[in-house]
Design a protein around this motif. Structure first.
Motif, short mmCIF file in Angstrom:
data_model
loop_
_atom_site.label_atom_id
_atom_site.label_comp_id
_atom_site.label_asym_id
_atom_site.label_seq_id
_atom_site.Cartn_x
_atom_site.Cartn_y
_atom_site.Cartn_z
N TRP A 102 -11.04 -3.51 -4.70
CA TRP A 102 -9.72 -3.46 -4.08
C TRP A 102 -9.83 -3.88 -2.60
CZ3 TRP A 102 -5.74 0.91 -5.19
CH2 TRP A 102 -4.59 0.71 -4.40
N THR A 105 -10.27 -7.52 -2.29
CA THR A 105 -9.04 -8.26 -2.58
C THR A 105 -8.06 -8.16 -1.43
OG1 THR A 105 -9.36 -7.70 -4.90
CG2 THR A 105 -7.20 -8.56 -4.29
N GLU A 106 -7.90 -6.93 -0.91
CA GLU A 106 -6.97 -6.72 0.21
C GLU A 106 -7.40 -7.54 1.42
OE1 GLU A 106 -4.02 -5.10 -1.40
OE2 GLU A 106 -3.99 -4.89 0.78
N TYR A 109 -6.59 -11.09 0.89
CA TYR A 109 -5.16 -11.31 1.01
C TYR A 109 -4.74 -11.36 2.48
CZ TYR A 109 -0.14 -10.55 0.79
OH TYR A 109 1.21 -10.65 0.97
N HIS B 47 -0.40 -2.46 -2.98
CA HIS B 47 -0.85 -3.85 -3.07
C HIS B 47 0.16 -4.78 -2.40
CE1 HIS B 47 -4.27 -3.28 -5.82
NE2 HIS B 47 -3.54 -2.32 -6.36
N GLU B 49 -0.07 -7.84 -1.81
CA GLU B 49 0.02 -9.18 -2.42
C GLU B 49 0.98 -9.22 -3.61
OE1 GLU B 49 -2.53 -7.21 -2.71
OE2 GLU B 49 -3.46 -7.31 -4.69
#
Lengths: 137, 191
Positions: A102, A105-106, A109, B47, B49
């Motif tokens: 996570w 991914t964050e 992003y 999240h 995104e």
């Protein structure tokens, strides 16, 4: 509708018209582009619409009080579920755990490096390490 | 000896048994949809995104379907009102119109999903789309169930029989409408 309450059809048409006006406001609100107005017009109005339907169409106010308590109890259970689960779901670090996929991914992003053009994203992408079919935007 | 149920009222509950039963159904449905939407909300907030994925949903399609369901709810309550007057034929007509609303809703949904799936936004694409199809899909199953039951109720209402059922299926239909009232901002507006 019970023996205690009788409305003309025009009453229900009026409630329906109010619901439609609220629907239009909830669509237009986010177009202003201010976050709190979006939240208010989207979710605040959803609550008002749900209330109007529950009271005027379902006539929950005319049922015995325990029915209201029954429905409220299930809603409170949902809040308890949210309060109990959200800390684990919404935090990337915990007392005895962390979410490396996570976090990666964050970070990707935030850095603008996450390929949002692919179907797989979020935690799944980093965990599985493979990409799915392409996704149209 | 008749096999028809006789427990249509219950003084201890203070309301007719079928109405009590449908409120129990709704209470359990709140837990089903509430758990799903609560999970979606906590993931959606966590999240950032997902806003990019949510930007692919079509607000106007969602708004049109909201309009359709709100209108079908109006028909359902008008059916109930006709049943209260003892006018089974009118009640049945309004129930058919409500069912028609459900059919329009599902048709729009079918076109919407076909477009999204053909562009790669499938249920396995990522967690956002998994939530999207699961929530809207379970809701659509409830719409289908409501339509089927409503057609049965309309058949008896047309003959002026068991008119109390018109109110019961109406209460269920309004609940399905309320679920969509919350799905609409969650899936189509919050971007």
């Amino acid at each position: 509708m019970t023996a205690e309450e009788h409305h003309e059809p025009s009453f229900y048409v009026k409630i329906w018209a109010i619901l439609l006006v609220l629907l239009i406001v909830s669509v237009l609100g986010p177009m202003i582009g201010i976050k709190w107005i979006t939240l208010l017009t989207a979710f605040g109005i959803a609550l008002v619409k749900a209330y109007l339907v529950a009271v005027n169409f379902m006539h929950i106010n005319l049922t015995p009080r325990y029915v209201v308590y029954l429905v409220t109890t299930t809603l409170v259970f949902m809040l308890l579920f949210f309060a109990g689960s959200a800390p684990d779901v919404m935090k990337e670090h915990g007392r005895n755990w962390e979410k490396p996929a996570w976090i990666a991914t964050e970070a990707a992003y935030q850095a603008g490096e996450l390929d949002l053009g692919h179907g797989h994203g979020g935690d799944h992408e980093a965990e599985s390490g493979h990409h799915g079919q392409s996704e149209h935007h | 000896m008749s096999a028809r149920p006789i427990a249509t009222t219950r003084s201890a509950a203070g309301m007719p048994t079928p109405r009590l039963a449908v409120w129990w159904v709704i209470a359990s449905e709140i837990v089903i949809f509430g758990g799903l939407l609560g999970s979606y909300i906590m993931h959606r907030i966590a999240h950032g995104e997902w806003a990019e994925y949510a930007a692919n949903t079509n607000t106007m399609i969602g708004a049109t379907n909201t309009f359709v369901l709100l209108t079908s709810s109006l028909f359902a309550v008008l059916a109930h009102q006709a049943a209260e007057r003892g006018d089974g034929k009118t009640a049945a007509r309004f129930l058919y119109m409500t069912t028609g609303g459900g059919l329009v809703f599902l048709t729009i949904k079918a076109f919407e999903w076909t477009s999204e799936i053909s562009h790669g936004m499938t249920i396995t694409a990522n967690t956002f789309w998994s939530f999207y199809y699961t929530a809207a899909g379970i809701h659509a199953l409830h719409v289908i169930a409501g339509m089927i039951i409503m057609l049965f109720v309309a058949q008896t209402a047309k003959r002026n029989e068991d008119l109390h059922r018109v109110e019961i299926i109406g209460i269920y239909w309004h609940f399905v409408d309320i679920v969509w009232i919350f799905l609409f901002p969650l899936l189509y507006i919050a971007k």
